[in-house]
Design a protein around this motif. Structure first.
Motif, PDB file in Angstrom:
ATOM      1  N   UNK A  54     -13.166 -14.054  50.034  1.00 28.72           N
ATOM      2  CA  UNK A  54     -13.741 -12.100  50.798  1.00 28.72           C
ATOM      3  C   UNK A  54     -12.188 -12.227  51.288  1.00 28.72           C
ATOM      4  N   UNK A  55     -11.432 -12.772  52.447  1.00 31.49           N
ATOM      5  CA  UNK A  55     -10.581 -12.233  52.716  1.00 31.49           C
ATOM      6  C   UNK A  55      -9.985 -12.169  51.803  1.00 31.49           C
ATOM      7  N   UNK A  56      -9.332 -12.622  51.010  1.00 31.38           N
ATOM      8  CA  UNK A  56      -8.159 -11.430  49.887  1.00 31.38           C
ATOM      9  C   UNK A  56      -8.768 -10.547  49.666  1.00 31.38           C
ATOM     10  N   UNK A  57     -10.158 -10.058  49.073  1.00 33.21           N
ATOM     11  CA  UNK A  57     -10.671  -8.921  48.626  1.00 33.21           C
ATOM     12  C   UNK A  57     -10.182  -7.905  49.940  1.00 33.21           C
ATOM     13  N   UNK A  58     -10.504  -8.420  51.723  1.00 34.16           N
ATOM     14  CA  UNK A  58     -10.289  -7.663  52.181  1.00 34.16           C
ATOM     15  C   UNK A  58      -9.043  -7.374  52.764  1.00 34.16           C
ATOM     16  N   UNK A  59      -8.639  -8.203  52.631  1.00 33.64           N
ATOM     17  CA  UNK A  59      -7.065  -7.744  53.446  1.00 33.64           C
ATOM     18  C   UNK A  59      -6.173  -7.233  52.147  1.00 33.64           C
TER      19      UNK A  59
END
Ligand SMILES: Cc1ncc(COP(=O)(O)O)c(C=O)c1O
Length: 393
Positions: free
Chosen positions: A366-371
């Motif tokens: 999720x962090x990868x997608x958001x960032x």
């Protein structure tokens, strides 16, 4: 205004607490309420004490849950052990040492502060120098697991120093209990408090405490009365003390204690050392993923808490926007920075039931997608590959 039953969304809790509560504990919380002096309930209270002794690794008879959150466990320790005029050496390397100072002052004591930078551990040399310079001090107080920074201090060494200088040691184990090594008897901790909502993965609102004989001697020798009626252990122990002969002190949070009983049972079934090892192993996998996303830990490796991962927020990113997108789009909660670290770090918890491989994959993915969506330079898929490599290794 129409008000309906409250149905919270299902979130994944990877902040500084509360952590995910597993179905077994949620089921225990919903069992029928019975009287808090019912002999069946009293039998369960005895089991809670035994299970807590295991969790704390102690045989202290005075090991029990205070009917309120971790802050009340903190107040219970200070209110009972600090008398007006007492000098108390308090270590502050984050938010919670600051609260200990306020507690000492409220009890009429004089705090002598040992200050360390946020993100550092409590420095034993500074503690020793302070104890030498204050031979009239009678208590040393410090936090084992500073939740505001993710730094872990050395309980055994600090308690040894306290005893060498004739002081009792009060230890905050709110975030450490069940997640990281803590041995109350072997390390001779005199008074310790914790919370249910971190590595025990229970609902918030209860604070386990344990006092050894040295601490009880100080309590018995007080010349001033304990300034809190609710937390005065002389009174509370009439209810939580041994055997079936109990008298009413306050109405115990019956269902919350069912939850604690189940949480402690789960911990015993897993085995304390296995739980510490699970936190360590999963921390390494989370670390691999976060570092591949370009984040840096604020605590040096040797002193990092596995259950609380504080990483600096990469430059140019909007802290609040990232956290709200994680919450709204992925039902994932991570923690913001506290105090001087507000806006500078994220605190990612791996506590108790939250400390699982599937949560790490969700969080890193999720962090990868958001960032990436915000334009951060991220190589798609690398962080998740690093997590998998670590989990398999
Ligand atoms: C180290 C530490 N001490 C004390 C507390 C206070 O506990 P509570 O919020 O349950 O009152 C916390 C809560 O996060 C904590 O992390």
């Amino acid at each position: 205004m129409t008000i309906a039953s409250f149905n919270p969304p299902v979130r994944t809790l990877m902040g500084p607490g509360p952590s995910d509560v597993p179905p077994r504990i949620l089921a225990a919380l919903s069992r029928p309420t019975i009287g808090h002096l019912d002999p069946v309930f009293v039998g369960m209270m005895e089991e809670i004490k035994t299970l807590l002794q295991y969790a704390f690794q102690t045989e202290n008879p005075l090991t029990m849950p205070v009917s309120a959150p971790g802050s009340a466990g903190m107040e219970t320790c200070f209110a009972n052990l600090v008398e007006p005029g007492d000098k108390v050496v308090v270590c502050r390397n984050g938010v919670f040492g600051g609260r200990m100072k306020e507690n000492v002052e409220l009890c009429g004591g004089t705090p002598v502060m040992v200050e360390d930078d946020w993100g550092k551990t409590v420095d034993p040399q500074k503690v020793e120098d302070t104890l030498k310079a204050n031979p009239d001090a009678c208590i040393l107080a410090f936090v084992q697991a500073e939740t505001s920074t993710g730094a872990q201090s050395d309980v055994r060494t600090l308690v040894e120093l306290a005893h060498r200088h004739d002081c009792l040691a009060i230890v905050d184990a709110v975030t450490s209990l069940g997640g990281t090594e803590l041995r109350v008897d072997d390390w001779q901790v005199d008074a310790v408090y914790s919370g249910t909502q971190k590595c025990l993965s229970c609902a918030p609102g209860i604070s386990p405490v344990s006092f050894n004989e040295r601490a009880l001697e100080k309590l018995r020798g007080r010349s001033a009365k304990v300034q809190s009626w609710f937390m005065d252990l002389n009174l509370v122990t009439a209810y939580w003390g041994g055997g079936q002969k109990r008298t009413y002190h306050h109405t115990a949070p019956v269902n919350a204690l069912y939850g604690l009983h189940e949480a402690l049972l789960i911990l015993r079934e897993e085995g304390l050392e296995n739980a510490w090892e699970r936190h360590r192993r999963h921390h390494l996998a989370l670390r691999a993923g976060l570092e591949a996303l370009g984040m840096e830990f604020i605590v040096e490796e040797a002193h990092r808490l596995p259950q609380l991962n504080a990483v600096s927020i990469p430059a140019g990113l909007d802290d609040a926007l990232v956290r709200s997108r994680l919450l709204n789009e992925y039902n994932l909660e991570i923690g913001a920075g506290l105090g001087t670290l507000a806006g500078k770090v994220w605190r990612i918890g791996l506590m108790g039931h939250s400390c699982r491989a599937e949560n790490i994959l969700l969080c890193v993915g999720a962090l990868e997608a958001v960032l990436s969506g915000m334009g951060a330079p991220i190589e798609t898929g690398r962080a998740l590959a690093e997590v998998q490599r670590s989990l398999q290794g």
